[in-house]
Scaffold this motif. Sequence first.
Motif, PDB file in Angstrom:
ATOM      1  N   VAL A  57      16.495  -8.624  15.777  1.00  0.00           N
ATOM      2  CA  VAL A  57      15.071  -8.327  15.717  1.00  0.00           C
ATOM      3  C   VAL A  57      14.697  -8.177  14.242  1.00  0.00           C
ATOM      4  CG1 VAL A  57      13.247  -6.809  16.548  1.00  0.00           C
ATOM      5  CG2 VAL A  57      15.333  -7.086  17.883  1.00  0.00           C
ATOM      6  N   VAL A  58      13.684  -8.905  13.787  1.00  0.00           N
ATOM      7  CA  VAL A  58      13.348  -8.965  12.364  1.00  0.00           C
ATOM      8  C   VAL A  58      11.863  -8.684  12.163  1.00  0.00           C
ATOM      9  CG1 VAL A  58      13.353 -10.378  10.275  1.00  0.00           C
ATOM     10  CG2 VAL A  58      15.147 -10.686  11.979  1.00  0.00           C
ATOM     11  N   SER A  59      11.541  -7.899  11.148  1.00  0.00           N
ATOM     12  CA  SER A  59      10.150  -7.680  10.765  1.00  0.00           C
ATOM     13  C   SER A  59      10.093  -7.462   9.255  1.00  0.00           C
ATOM     14  CB  SER A  59       9.557  -6.469  11.505  1.00  0.00           C
ATOM     15  OG  SER A  59       8.179  -6.321  11.206  1.00  0.00           O
ATOM     16  N   THR A  60       8.904  -7.546   8.690  1.00  0.00           N
ATOM     17  CA  THR A  60       8.744  -7.302   7.257  1.00  0.00           C
ATOM     18  C   THR A  60       7.364  -6.731   6.992  1.00  0.00           C
ATOM     19  OG1 THR A  60       9.015  -8.278   5.040  1.00  0.00           O
ATOM     20  CG2 THR A  60       7.829  -9.592   6.681  1.00  0.00           C
ATOM     21  N   ASP A  61       7.235  -6.036   5.870  1.00  0.00           N
ATOM     22  CA  ASP A  61       5.966  -5.432   5.508  1.00  0.00           C
ATOM     23  C   ASP A  61       5.909  -5.307   3.991  1.00  0.00           C
ATOM     24  OD1 ASP A  61       3.457  -4.331   5.939  1.00  0.00           O
ATOM     25  OD2 ASP A  61       4.169  -2.953   7.483  1.00  0.00           O
ATOM     26  N   VAL A  62       4.715  -5.088   3.467  1.00  0.00           N
ATOM     27  CA  VAL A  62       4.521  -5.027   2.028  1.00  0.00           C
ATOM     28  C   VAL A  62       3.637  -3.840   1.682  1.00  0.00           C
ATOM     29  CG1 VAL A  62       2.507  -6.571   2.083  1.00  0.00           C
ATOM     30  CG2 VAL A  62       3.841  -6.380  -0.026  1.00  0.00           C
ATOM     31  N   LEU A  63       3.920  -3.225   0.540  1.00  0.00           N
ATOM     32  CA  LEU A  63       3.070  -2.183  -0.038  1.00  0.00           C
ATOM     33  C   LEU A  63       2.681  -2.627  -1.444  1.00  0.00           C
ATOM     34  CD1 LEU A  63       4.948   1.126   0.920  1.00  0.00           C
ATOM     35  CD2 LEU A  63       2.829   0.264   1.912  1.00  0.00           C
ATOM     36  N   VAL A  64       1.394  -2.626  -1.742  1.00  0.00           N
ATOM     37  CA  VAL A  64       0.875  -3.047  -3.043  1.00  0.00           C
ATOM     38  C   VAL A  64       0.219  -1.859  -3.726  1.00  0.00           C
ATOM     39  CG1 VAL A  64      -0.670  -4.637  -4.247  1.00  0.00           C
ATOM     40  CG2 VAL A  64       0.501  -5.385  -2.164  1.00  0.00           C
ATOM     41  N   GLU A  65       0.620  -1.601  -4.958  1.00  0.00           N
ATOM     42  CA  GLU A  65       0.034  -0.484  -5.701  1.00  0.00           C
ATOM     43  C   GLU A  65      -1.476  -0.632  -5.813  1.00  0.00           C
ATOM     44  OE1 GLU A  65       0.476   1.772 -10.043  1.00  0.00           O
ATOM     45  OE2 GLU A  65       1.567  -0.108  -9.664  1.00  0.00           O
ATOM     46  N   ASP A  66      -2.187   0.469  -5.632  1.00  0.00           N
ATOM     47  CA  ASP A  66      -3.642   0.560  -5.680  1.00  0.00           C
ATOM     48  C   ASP A  66      -4.328  -0.112  -4.496  1.00  0.00           C
ATOM     49  OD1 ASP A  66      -3.542   2.025  -8.048  1.00  0.00           O
ATOM     50  OD2 ASP A  66      -3.626   0.216  -9.287  1.00  0.00           O
ATOM     51  N   ARG A  67      -3.543  -0.665  -3.586  1.00  0.00           N
ATOM     52  CA  ARG A  67      -4.084  -1.161  -2.319  1.00  0.00           C
ATOM     53  C   ARG A  67      -3.565  -0.298  -1.170  1.00  0.00           C
ATOM     54  NH1 ARG A  67      -8.186  -3.983   0.155  1.00  0.00           N
ATOM     55  NH2 ARG A  67      -7.439  -5.054   2.024  1.00  0.00           N
ATOM     56  N   HIS A  68      -2.262  -0.007  -1.197  1.00  0.00           N
ATOM     57  CA  HIS A  68      -1.640   0.792  -0.143  1.00  0.00           C
ATOM     58  C   HIS A  68      -1.174   2.164  -0.642  1.00  0.00           C
ATOM     59  CE1 HIS A  68      -0.940  -3.468   1.146  1.00  0.00           C
ATOM     60  NE2 HIS A  68      -1.490  -2.983   2.226  1.00  0.00           N
ATOM     61  N   PHE A  69      -1.055   2.343  -1.925  1.00  0.00           N
ATOM     62  CA  PHE A  69      -0.660   3.640  -2.483  1.00  0.00           C
ATOM     63  C   PHE A  69      -1.106   3.702  -3.935  1.00  0.00           C
ATOM     64  CE2 PHE A  69       2.804   0.852  -3.670  1.00  0.00           C
ATOM     65  CZ  PHE A  69       3.142   1.255  -4.948  1.00  0.00           C
ATOM     66  N   ARG A  70      -1.195   4.925  -4.460  1.00  0.00           N
ATOM     67  CA  ARG A  70      -1.486   5.136  -5.866  1.00  0.00           C
ATOM     68  C   ARG A  70      -0.382   6.000  -6.464  1.00  0.00           C
ATOM     69  NH1 ARG A  70      -7.729   7.033  -6.130  1.00  0.00           N
ATOM     70  NH2 ARG A  70      -6.783   8.336  -7.761  1.00  0.00           N
ATOM     71  N   ARG A  71       0.054   5.624  -7.651  1.00  0.00           N
ATOM     72  CA  ARG A  71       1.150   6.368  -8.275  1.00  0.00           C
ATOM     73  C   ARG A  71       0.738   7.775  -8.698  1.00  0.00           C
ATOM     74  NH1 ARG A  71       3.831   3.402 -13.035  1.00  0.00           N
ATOM     75  NH2 ARG A  71       2.483   1.587 -12.695  1.00  0.00           N
ATOM     76  N   ASP A  72      -0.551   8.010  -8.920  1.00  0.00           N
ATOM     77  CA  ASP A  72      -0.951   9.376  -9.268  1.00  0.00           C
ATOM     78  C   ASP A  72      -0.927  10.288  -8.045  1.00  0.00           C
ATOM     79  OD1 ASP A  72      -3.072   7.828  -8.281  1.00  0.00           O
ATOM     80  OD2 ASP A  72      -4.597   9.049  -9.261  1.00  0.00           O
TER      81      ASP A  72
END
Length: 336
Positions: A57-72
């Motif tokens: 069973v295979v899946s994948t996902d992406v997190l993009v800075e300032d779209r899905h999270f902020r470093r601050d």
Amino acid sequence: MSAVTPEPPARSPLTVSDVSEDDLLALIFPLLPAGADTVLGPGDDAAIVRAPDGRVVVSTDVLVEDRHFRRDWSSGEDVGWRAAVQNLADIAAMGARPTSVVVTLVAPGDLPVEWVTGFARGLAAACGPAGVGVVGGDLSGGDRVVVTVAVHGDLGGRAPVLRSGARAGDVVAHAGVRGRSAAGLALLLAGHADAAPELVRAYLRPDPPLAAGPAAALAGATAMLDVSDGLLRDAGRIARASGVVLDLDAVATALPDDLAAVGAAAALLGASAAEWVLTGGEDHGLLATFPAGADLPAPFRRIGRARTVGPDARGGVLVDGEPPAVGTTGWDHFAR
């Protein structure tokens, strides 16, 4: 009078641009869990992972800075945890057990090395207790932090639980929490993170009930998915795939604990607790349907019933027999 010893100048934190790729990997690899099914972990061109079932069973996902999270807002540990669990939840939603992940990290040159090692610790904290190996991936430079995770799982000889199996008369059930992540994000955006730290943590580090996925499969679940984009939007996906209507109970009846958990934050921000519960994403609970009369495995709770639609209908979602009275049905990655 004794001389005052001057303070040494503060050292700038070591950044990704200060080290080589091999040096960075040497810091990361010891932090990553091997996993019970790993035959060969990081270090070669590819990893080797057992697939006892014969199907992967295979899946994948992406997190993009300032779209899905902020470093601050988010530490490396937070992003590593979140990147892992949102993928592990996808495997659980198929009724499978996650076995391994591979991770790609795009890092700008000024990213502190400590952030990267924290990211690895966050992956390990999420994957290690579940017996999941972090078995490899890739590093690259770029203008912002981007994380992709590919996860693999094992069905243990069971049939996968698809979105398309719900039938009229089935019970609709949910495992996990609702609305916490949306409330935490709203508090961060409004500058009120201190008002409810537990809700902010629910956004930064969601904690889905991963074991509930295989348990649901064993209990005869007819359809299931990971609620990542909001209860209404994801319920609609099951409804359309299965050709039924999912009629959810009134929120106060079906999900009173979730309403109570976010009520004070909603009052503070002038928001709707019910809308957070119905449309808020990224709690990563599991939504499933079960045959009428089935014993629901913990922590699933009944929240509605599947109903028949006409022969030309595509399926849909109701709340207490009526179309949902909310402004949006949930998260859309391409909405503005």
